[in-house]
Motif scaffolding. Structure first.
Motif, PDB file in Angstrom:
ATOM      1  N   VAL A 186      12.231  94.595  32.991  1.00  6.86           N
ATOM      2  CA  VAL A 186      13.262  94.925  32.017  1.00  6.86           C
ATOM      3  C   VAL A 186      14.335  93.847  32.027  1.00  6.86           C
ATOM      4  N   ASP A 187      15.025  93.728  30.905  1.00  8.61           N
ATOM      5  CA  ASP A 187      16.204  92.873  30.820  1.00  8.61           C
ATOM      6  C   ASP A 187      17.409  93.784  31.025  1.00  8.61           C
ATOM      7  N   ILE A 188      18.010  93.688  32.212  1.00  9.69           N
ATOM      8  CA  ILE A 188      19.101  94.598  32.563  1.00  9.69           C
ATOM      9  C   ILE A 188      20.283  94.431  31.621  1.00  9.69           C
ATOM     10  N   LYS A 189      20.529  93.219  31.181  1.00 12.57           N
ATOM     11  CA  LYS A 189      21.642  92.983  30.264  1.00 12.57           C
ATOM     12  C   LYS A 189      21.452  93.788  28.977  1.00 12.57           C
ATOM     13  N   LYS A 190      20.248  93.766  28.430  1.00 11.80           N
ATOM     14  CA  LYS A 190      19.969  94.508  27.203  1.00 11.80           C
ATOM     15  C   LYS A 190      19.921  96.007  27.452  1.00 11.80           C
ATOM     16  N   GLU A 191      19.348  96.409  28.595  1.00 17.00           N
ATOM     17  CA  GLU A 191      19.239  97.839  28.896  1.00 17.00           C
ATOM     18  C   GLU A 191      20.615  98.476  29.076  1.00 17.00           C
ATOM     19  N   MET A 192      21.490  97.802  29.819  1.00 13.17           N
ATOM     20  CA  MET A 192      22.825  98.363  30.046  1.00 13.17           C
ATOM     21  C   MET A 192      23.659  98.333  28.764  1.00 13.17           C
ATOM     22  N   ALA A 193      23.471  97.289  27.951  1.00 16.25           N
ATOM     23  CA  ALA A 193      24.196  97.228  26.679  1.00 16.25           C
ATOM     24  C   ALA A 193      23.775  98.380  25.768  1.00 16.25           C
ATOM     25  N   ALA A 194      22.452  98.605  25.662  1.00 13.33           N
ATOM     26  CA  ALA A 194      21.971  99.697  24.797  1.00 13.33           C
ATOM     27  C   ALA A 194      22.449 101.056  25.311  1.00 13.33           C
ATOM     28  N   LEU A 195      22.443 101.232  26.634  1.00 13.60           N
ATOM     29  CA  LEU A 195      22.874 102.499  27.213  1.00 13.60           C
ATOM     30  C   LEU A 195      24.353 102.768  26.942  1.00 13.60           C
ATOM     31  N   THR A 196      25.200 101.786  27.238  1.00 13.32           N
ATOM     32  CA  THR A 196      26.643 102.006  27.065  1.00 13.32           C
ATOM     33  C   THR A 196      27.039 102.034  25.590  1.00 13.32           C
ATOM     34  N   GLN A 197      26.282 101.342  24.743  1.00 13.14           N
ATOM     35  CA  GLN A 197      26.521 101.466  23.301  1.00 13.14           C
ATOM     36  C   GLN A 197      26.265 102.894  22.842  1.00 13.14           C
TER      37      GLN A 197
END
Length: 500
Positions: A186-197
């Motif tokens: 996984v790309d953590i940067k994208k995963e955390m961005a999508a989650l917090t968005q």
């Protein structure tokens, strides 16, 4: 008030020990005292820079260039530039373009700057790019306008309200955890961005689709990137009316954000008005005269809250996973607490106070990688720092990045040590850290309103995910890039490992 203590403090040019902090053209400085040379006795007493004396030592920063001053060096690597200034002293003159600037590094004086904003230090104009995105929201506004807006926005993010948002934070994290599989890349940067968005659009706007989150998120990413580029480049010196490609991209991205916010506001106004989200609370808020926020003010405050509720938490979580992967002992201590405190249930708001080590992990992450990496103010007539006059118009700067890594305040400052934030059985903290040596959310009357929201979200999301998984992040070093917030310089790839 002596700026430095230690064996080499006397090497500073005594001619720079002045009655005021007169800003002059930067010249080649005398040999500065290195921060690493500060004596242990000064560190133990909390002194060594601004404590207890009666005068200020001001040193010159690096030699600048005509017209631009130190802007080229600042723009090339702002974080390294502020660390360089910190190593020269606690009061360092430099030039931001042609304007006089003063860098301060000691927590005592940083506290003065933060607590005296509105009285003797003014909120600076951060430029057309910043204003295009944030408008005249509570972060940007001044004086009576700021006080009115803060009084209207603050009730929406008080602890009682954050408690009501905590379930959404945990639910979104659980949904992500349910999708992750052992061995998945996984790309953590994208995963955390999508989650917090998703958390942000649900708690702030009251909408519940990934499409809403993605549309606003993409536009916000573009705007933030361009703001960082403008602020640290030549755009910082250009008049507002000068068109640039970056400014055009910000305007285009902001138009997308405005359209989305307008659509959601209209839906709220046409609805039943009994929603639990932040936007509904802002629409219902009234000041002491009975007046509500205008549509433009609603837009500005929701965008400000979105950045505070999404960008800061997303960035903090990415850096936390990166640091945990590189420090397996810390990761083991974290999961031990999660197993002990949570047992067989998912975390909620009532668990927050018991997750002390998880809180320390978040706090230590924010020390090493503060999402907000600088603060600045403009001296008014009568402004002082350390009892010494600061000429009106001087732009005073402080950097969380530089202060958070100062060895005078932190043992082994480059190390990731959450234990430094814990208290022992005797109730004493593991390290004596001065007030304002840690200030990722600012401080004083203009402290970030979303501080509690961001900390609770980061702790709950980390608890949900780390309880089930370890993330093995790529071994490559990831460097921070200063934009509106402090972001990783690349995609952060990781392998998901289910805990046994």
């Amino acid at each position: 008030m002596a700026t430095q203590a230690g064996p080499d403090a006397g090497t500073r040019d005594e001619g720079q020990r002045a009655e005021g902090l007169e800003a002059t053209e930067a010249t080649e400085p005398t040999e500065p005292t290195k921060v690493s040379e500060v004596s242990e006795s000064a560190k133990a007493s909390g002194g060594g820079a601004a404590g207890g004396g009666s005068s200020v030592v001001v040193v010159d920063g690096p030699r600048g260039v005509p017209l631009l001053g130190n802007l080229p060096a600042f723009g090339k690597d702002p974080l390294a530039f502020f660390e360089q200034l910190r190593e020269r002293g606690d009061f360092v003159r430099w030039r931001f373009g042609r304007g006089p600037a003063l860098f301060i590094a000691h927590p005592e004086n940083i506290g003065e700057l933060l607590t005296e904003v509105e009285r003797t230090f003014d909120q600076p104009d951060l430029g057309i790019a910043f204003r295009t995105l944030l408008g005249n929201g509570v972060v940007v506004s001044k004086g009576a306008d700021w006080r009115r807006k803060r009084s209207l926005v603050q009730p929406s993010v008080r602890p009682k309200q954050v408690r009501s948002y905590a379930a959404t934070m945990a639910e979104c994290a659980v949904a992500l955890a349910d999708r992750w599989k052992d061995g998945q890349r996984v790309d953590i940067k994208k995963e955390m961005a999508a989650l917090t968005q998703l958390v942000a659009v649900r708690t702030i706007f009251g909408v519940d689709t990934a499409a809403d989150a993605e549309s606003i998120g993409r536009a916000m990413d573009i705007a933030q990137k361009e703001i960082g580029a403008e602020f640290s480049g030549i755009g910082a010196l250009l008049p507002d009316w000068v068109p640039t490609p970056g400014r055009a991209r910000i305007k285009k991205a902001t138009a997308v954000i405005d359209a989305e916010v307008s659509r959601v506001v209209s839906r709220h106004r046409d609805g039943d008005g009994d929603r639990p989200d932040l936007l509904s609370r802002l629409l219902a808020a009234r000041d002491e005269t009975g007046a509500s926020l205008s549509d433009q003010e609603i837009r500005d405050e929701t965008v400000t809250l979105y950045i505070g509720g999404h960008e800061t938490t997303s960035s903090t979580l990415v850096w936390a996973w990166y640091l945990l992967s590189r420090n397996p002992g810390v990761r083991d201590a974290l999961t031990e607490e999660l197993d002990r405190v949570l047992a067989d249930h998912e975390p909620g708001y009532d668990d927050y106070a018991s997750l002390t080590y998880t809180q320390a992990v978040v706090k230590e992450t924010l020390r090493l990688y503060p999402t907000i990496w600088l603060l600045t103010g403009i001296a008014k007539e009568g402004a002082t720092l350390g009892g010494t006059p600061v000429p009106a118009g001087t732009r005073v700067w402080s950097s969380q990045w530089a202060t958070h890594r100062d060895p005078r305040w932190y043992g082994d400052p480059e190390a990731f040590r959450p234990e430094r934030w814990l208290t022992g059985e005797d109730g004493e903290p593991a390290e004596q850290i001065p007030e304002y040596a840690w200030y990722p959310f600012g401080g004083g009357p203009r402290v970030c309103l979303g501080t509690r929201f961001a900390l609770v979200e980061a702790v709950l999301v980390l608890a949900v995910l780390a309880r089930r998984f370890h993330l093995d992040v790529t071994t490559e070093e990831i460097r921070p890039v200063p934009s509106l917030t402090l972001q990783p310089d690349r995609d952060v790839l990781a392998t998901v490992r289910t805990r046994n």
